[in-house]
Design a protein around this motif. Structure first.
Motif, PDB file in Angstrom:
ATOM      1  N   THR A  72     -53.668  31.615  -9.664  1.00 48.51           N
ATOM      2  CA  THR A  72     -53.176  30.846 -10.233  1.00 48.51           C
ATOM      3  C   THR A  72     -52.700  30.750 -11.607  1.00 48.51           C
ATOM      4  OG1 THR A  72     -54.245  29.068  -8.938  1.00 48.51           O
ATOM      5  CG2 THR A  72     -53.562  28.107 -10.807  1.00 48.51           C
ATOM      6  N   LEU A  91     -49.052  22.177 -11.162  1.00 45.58           N
ATOM      7  CA  LEU A  91     -49.152  23.876  -9.632  1.00 45.58           C
ATOM      8  C   LEU A  91     -50.444  23.776  -9.260  1.00 45.58           C
ATOM      9  CD1 LEU A  91     -48.513  26.706 -10.376  1.00 45.58           C
ATOM     10  CD2 LEU A  91     -50.315  26.915  -9.100  1.00 45.58           C
ATOM     11  N   LEU A  99     -49.721  33.052 -11.294  1.00 38.85           N
ATOM     12  CA  LEU A  99     -48.485  31.891 -11.701  1.00 38.85           C
ATOM     13  C   LEU A  99     -48.340  30.897 -12.929  1.00 38.85           C
ATOM     14  CD1 LEU A  99     -48.766  31.002  -7.970  1.00 38.85           C
ATOM     15  CD2 LEU A  99     -47.744  32.647  -8.314  1.00 38.85           C
ATOM     16  N   TYR A 116     -47.470  23.439 -15.145  1.00 40.10           N
ATOM     17  CA  TYR A 116     -48.703  24.444 -15.001  1.00 40.10           C
ATOM     18  C   TYR A 116     -49.343  23.194 -13.991  1.00 40.10           C
ATOM     19  CZ  TYR A 116     -46.400  26.812 -18.272  1.00 40.10           C
ATOM     20  OH  TYR A 116     -45.838  27.353 -19.456  1.00 40.10           O
ATOM     21  N   GLY A 119     -45.600  33.753 -15.007  1.00 41.03           N
ATOM     22  CA  GLY A 119     -44.811  33.541 -14.140  1.00 41.03           C
ATOM     23  C   GLY A 119     -44.037  32.859 -14.300  1.00 41.03           C
ATOM     24  N   LEU A 125     -45.222  26.479  -5.648  1.00 41.16           N
ATOM     25  CA  LEU A 125     -46.298  27.772  -5.505  1.00 41.16           C
ATOM     26  C   LEU A 125     -47.442  26.628  -5.426  1.00 41.16           C
ATOM     27  CD1 LEU A 125     -44.948  29.661  -8.972  1.00 41.16           C
ATOM     28  CD2 LEU A 125     -44.569  29.856  -6.265  1.00 41.16           C
TER      29      LEU A 125
END
Length: 486
Positions: free
Chosen positions: A12, A219, A15, A216, A18, A39
């Motif tokens: 996590t 996700l 990601l 964030y 990213g 994601l």
């Protein structure tokens, strides 16, 4: 520490890095939010039941959103009412806001009722009625108690618990008192109005910080939800039709009904409008909290749709407690029809008319937080004399349905604010027709301020938030809006 849980957390954070890199490259905020959604789904599927350390990240974000709700509502209403210029404008904006919020909910109620009766929702389902309903006792309240609860006895306690209706009432009382005094002796309340404007800028800056974390958080929230969805769906088949109907009705109201209202009452393109508020819809879908999405909703209304700050800051907060078509209109009505058909309860036209009235009444004072649909459904079913066991039996799908319900709530509140702005002659078409600005940048600038070079996209700001191409934050309020907001 469980190895799989630790691995899920590490993935996590990878990601997250990213998404941060994409933000540095000025990827659109809506795109980043959708990337977080997809994601998160992947993480939840891969690490099923192993996201124990990921789940708190999403909850922290929701807590941050809820923390700024009360300050945002207070400062928005104080600033909005004191800047209206006269108490006459308050009557028109307030009256129109309530009218359109309730009108959208009334249409949702009829849409839900008609669809449920058309498909025979609940027919053939074998509902057990021997469920212990004691867990509902704590949330079941008589209507008189609900009405009394609208009026605060301890505003500090109401603020700490995000009781929006009492907060709105006290804020309106203070703001109207200020406006009445300003009509006769403006110099006496000038310091107070200056303080309100200063606090508003500070709150909007804080809102910008929190909003920038949305991709964030989406996700993490999506990963946690996807991971815990039960793989055994055999017991949910009797409820599958109810879930499908809930999604269909909610999204039909979200896009079709609201689209018609936007075109006929606000004279704006529904497609363009939905594109501009998409980040708020995605956040609502993920967080399942209308109140938690409020900061993002008001920012989008001001910066992308062109709704003046005094209307966006008044109607949108009001929409988290009045109207709420997904939670207060559609869901209780669907459950009521489901119960009637599943249990073979004789129901006539007058009974359904009572359901419509109850759905409209319960939408006054609904809390825009996760789980509120359970409260409204319990209130409606209890008042209609229907078995409360149905609420418990449908809890397994309620969390899924809440995604569509909250998206509908947030969209309808934004639509109502846009219509009110148009009816007031205050909707800024220049902002609406302009390319979509980055809400994470514009949320940091108070809507009435002239953007300065310091407000433009600086390297430090870009590294922290990410934004659209340079110049996106240079959208200024129209002269008409600036005059009305001062």
């Amino acid at each position: 520490m469980n190895l799989w849980d630790a691995t899920a957390l590490a993935v996590t954070f990878g990601l997250f890095a990213g998404i941060f890199a994409l933000a540095r490259k000025r990827v659109n905020f809506s795109v980043l939010t959708f990337i977080g959604l997809f994601l998160g789904t992947a993480v939840g599927v891969v690490f099923r039941n192993h996201v124990e350390y990921v789940q708190p990240i999403g909850r922290i974000y929701v807590n941050l959103l809820l923390t700024i709700v009360a300050p945002l509502v207070i400062v928005s209403i104080l600033s909005s009412i004191t800047s209206l210029g006269s108490t006459a404008q308050l009557k028109t904006i307030g009256g129109r806001s309530v009218y359109w919020l309730l009108s959208l909910n009334l249409v949702a109620i009829f849409l839900a009722l008609g669809t449920a009766l058309l498909v025979g929702l609940g027919k053939g389902a074998n509902l057990a009625t021997d469920v212990d309903t004691r867990s509902l006792d704590s949330i079941q309240k008589p209507f008189t108690d609900v009405l009394i609860g609208f009026f605060p006895t301890n505003i500090v306690k109401d603020i700490s618990e995000n009781n929006i209706i009492p907060i709105i009432l006290v804020s309106i009382l203070v703001a109207v008192s200020c406006s009445v005094i300003a009509d006769k002796a403006p110099q006496k309340v000038a310091p107070f109005k200056a303080l309100v404007e200063a606090v508003r800028e500070i709150i909007y800056r804080a809102v910008g910080f929190v909003i920038s974390l949305t991709p964030y958080a989406v996700l993490a929230l999506t990963a946690a939800f996807t991971s815990t969805v039960s793989a055994d769906t055999s017991q949910l088949w009797p409820l599958f039709t109810l879930l499908v109907v809930a999604f269909v009705v909610c999204f039909a109201h979200t896009y079709l009904v609201n689209g018609v209202f936007l075109r006929t009452s606000a004279n704006v393109s529904p497609v363009a409008f939905f594109r501009k508020i998409l980040p708020a819809q995605v956040t609502a879908f993920s967080t399942q909290s209308s109140a938690g999405t409020l900061p993002l909703t008001t920012s989008l209304l001001r910066s992308r749709v062109g709704v003046p700050s005094e209307i966006a800051g008044f109607t949108a907060p009001l929409g988290t407690t009045i109207g709420m078509p997904g939670c207060a209109g559609i869901w209780p009505i669907l459950l009521a029809v489901y119960a009637v058909n599943a249990l073979g309860i004789p129901y006539g036209l007058s009974d359904y008319a009572v359901l419509v009235i109850l759905g409209l009444l319960v939408s006054i004072g609904t809390a825009g937080v996760p789980g509120t649909a359970t409260v409204t459904a319990t209130t409606v079913l209890a008042a209609a004399g229907l078995p409360l066991e149905v609420v418990i039996l449908t809890l397994p799908i309620s969390a899924l349905a809440d995604m569509a319900r909250t998206t509908n709530n947030v969209t309808s509140a934004a639509v109502a604010a846009t219509i009110v702005a148009r009816k007031e002659g205050r909707l800024d078409d220049a902002i609406f027709d302009a390319p979509d600005a980055d809400v994470t940048t514009l949320a940091l600038t108070a809507p009435d301020d002239e953007p300065t070079p310091a407000d433009a996209a600086q390297p430090d700001d870009d590294a922290l938030w990410g934004s659209l191409p340079v110049g996106a934050c240079a959208i200024e309020p129209s002269p008409r809006e600036r005059v009305g907001a001062r």
